[in-house]
Design a protein around this motif. Sequence first.
Motif, PDB file in Angstrom:
ATOM      1  N   GLY A   1     -19.444   1.803 -10.017  1.00  0.00           N
ATOM      2  CA  GLY A   1     -18.725   1.727 -11.512  1.00  0.00           C
ATOM      3  C   GLY A   1     -17.902   2.525 -12.056  1.00  0.00           C
ATOM      4  N   GLU A   2     -17.220   2.579 -13.105  1.00  0.00           N
ATOM      5  CA  GLU A   2     -16.225   3.465 -13.594  1.00  0.00           C
ATOM      6  C   GLU A   2     -16.936   4.819 -13.835  1.00  0.00           C
ATOM      7  OE1 GLU A   2     -13.051   2.602 -16.118  1.00  0.00           O
ATOM      8  OE2 GLU A   2     -13.370   0.541 -16.175  1.00  0.00           O
TER       9      GLU A   2
ATOM     10  N   THR B   1     -21.293  -3.368  -6.594  1.00  0.00           N
ATOM     11  CA  THR B   1     -21.488  -1.683  -6.382  1.00  0.00           C
ATOM     12  C   THR B   1     -21.818  -0.972  -7.735  1.00  0.00           C
ATOM     13  OG1 THR B   1     -19.170  -1.548  -6.640  1.00  0.00           O
ATOM     14  CG2 THR B   1     -19.947  -1.657  -4.326  1.00  0.00           C
ATOM     15  N   ALA B   2     -21.311  -1.562  -8.610  1.00  0.00           N
ATOM     16  CA  ALA B   2     -21.772  -1.090 -10.178  1.00  0.00           C
ATOM     17  C   ALA B   2     -23.097  -1.124 -10.165  1.00  0.00           C
ATOM     18  CB  ALA B   2     -20.588  -1.586 -11.203  1.00  0.00           C
TER      19      ALA B   2
ATOM     20  N   ALA C   1     -12.786   1.511  -9.235  1.00  0.00           N
ATOM     21  CA  ALA C   1     -14.249   0.947  -9.350  1.00  0.00           C
ATOM     22  C   ALA C   1     -14.084  -0.354  -9.551  1.00  0.00           C
ATOM     23  CB  ALA C   1     -14.466   1.676 -10.751  1.00  0.00           C
ATOM     24  N   CYS C   2     -15.282  -0.872  -9.280  1.00  0.00           N
ATOM     25  CA  CYS C   2     -15.526  -2.329  -9.138  1.00  0.00           C
ATOM     26  C   CYS C   2     -16.735  -2.709 -10.120  1.00  0.00           C
ATOM     27  CB  CYS C   2     -15.919  -2.866  -7.918  1.00  0.00           C
ATOM     28  SG  CYS C   2     -16.393  -4.779  -7.640  1.00  0.00           S
ATOM     29  N   ALA C   3     -16.715  -3.490 -11.225  1.00  0.00           N
ATOM     30  CA  ALA C   3     -17.851  -3.630 -11.969  1.00  0.00           C
ATOM     31  C   ALA C   3     -18.713  -4.720 -11.450  1.00  0.00           C
ATOM     32  CB  ALA C   3     -17.343  -4.275 -13.230  1.00  0.00           C
TER      33      ALA C   3
ATOM     34  N   GLY D   1     -10.724   0.664 -12.996  1.00  0.00           N
ATOM     35  CA  GLY D   1     -11.971  -0.301 -12.630  1.00  0.00           C
ATOM     36  C   GLY D   1     -11.388  -1.741 -12.735  1.00  0.00           C
TER      37      GLY D   1
ATOM     38  N   GLN E   1     -19.401   6.299 -12.147  1.00  0.00           N
ATOM     39  CA  GLN E   1     -19.392   6.816 -10.755  1.00  0.00           C
ATOM     40  C   GLN E   1     -18.025   7.353 -10.229  1.00  0.00           C
ATOM     41  OE1 GLN E   1     -21.101   3.813 -11.102  1.00  0.00           O
ATOM     42  NE2 GLN E   1     -23.064   4.834 -11.623  1.00  0.00           N
TER      43      GLN E   1
END
Length: 221
Positions: free
Chosen positions: A38-39, A31-32, A26-28, A66, A41
Amino acid sequence: MIVTEAKSFVLVAAMITGFRRVLVAACAGCTAVCGVGGERQAGELADALRLHARLRGEVLDTEVRGVTRQCEPEFVAELAPAVARAEAVLTLGCGVGAQFLAEHYPGVPVLPGVNTRFAGGLAAPGVWEERCRLCGDCVLYLTGGVCPRTRCAKGIMNGPCGGAAGGLCEVGNATPCAWLLIWERLERLGRTGTLDEIGPPPDWSGAQAGPRRSGKGGGVE
Ligand code: SF4
Ligand code: SF4
C-alpha cells in the motif's frame, strides 16, 4: 487473493543501485491488504531507500504513487506522468501488476519490490494460507469445499494416501491431512457418496501453452 510478502530490503536496495530517480508504485489491491504494497508501505520503503543511499554517499530521489490496481490498464495509465519523471519503477504490486507496468511502459525498467507467493486467504491474524492452485478445473463440489490439489501435500485426487498419523499429513509441517478434512466435511453434509467413484486425473489442459485467459464468452482459452 494474491498473497505477497516484502522482498529483502538488501535485495531491493541492490536492484535500484545506479538509478537516481525511482518511482515507488503502490497497489491498493491485494498487496496492500497483505500489508506490503500500500501507499504507507511504499512511503516507508522510499524513506528507507533514500536513507540507505545517503549513508553510502549516493544520490537518490524517490516519488511515491499508488493506483487502485496495477493489473488493470486504465489504472496503470494513471502513472504515466510519474513514470516519465523516473529512471526506474519499483513496484509493490504482485507479479501480475509488475508485468502490466512493464508492458505499458517498455522504456523504463520495472523492478519487483515484493515476492508473489500464492492465492490464499487470512487463516489467522497476519497469517495467509494457500487455498487454490488456480487449476482451472475446480473439484470443490466433489470434495466438500476442501481443495485436494492445494491442501494435500501430494495433490492426490483419490485419497487418502494412508500415511497420515493423528490426523496430520505424513509430509510434515503439522498440516492436517486434506483427505481427512474432506471426509469429515462430506460426512457432516451427508454427501460421502460423491467419493464413491474414482475421479479422473486432473485436467491440466487449461494450464498449457502460455498465459491462460478468461473473460466474455466464458471458459478458459
Ligand atoms: S496488481 Fe496484483 S496485488 Fe494489485 S490488485 Fe492486481 S492482483 Fe492484486
Ligand atoms: S480444485 Fe483446487 S486448485 Fe482447482 S480451482 Fe478448485 S480450489 Fe483451485
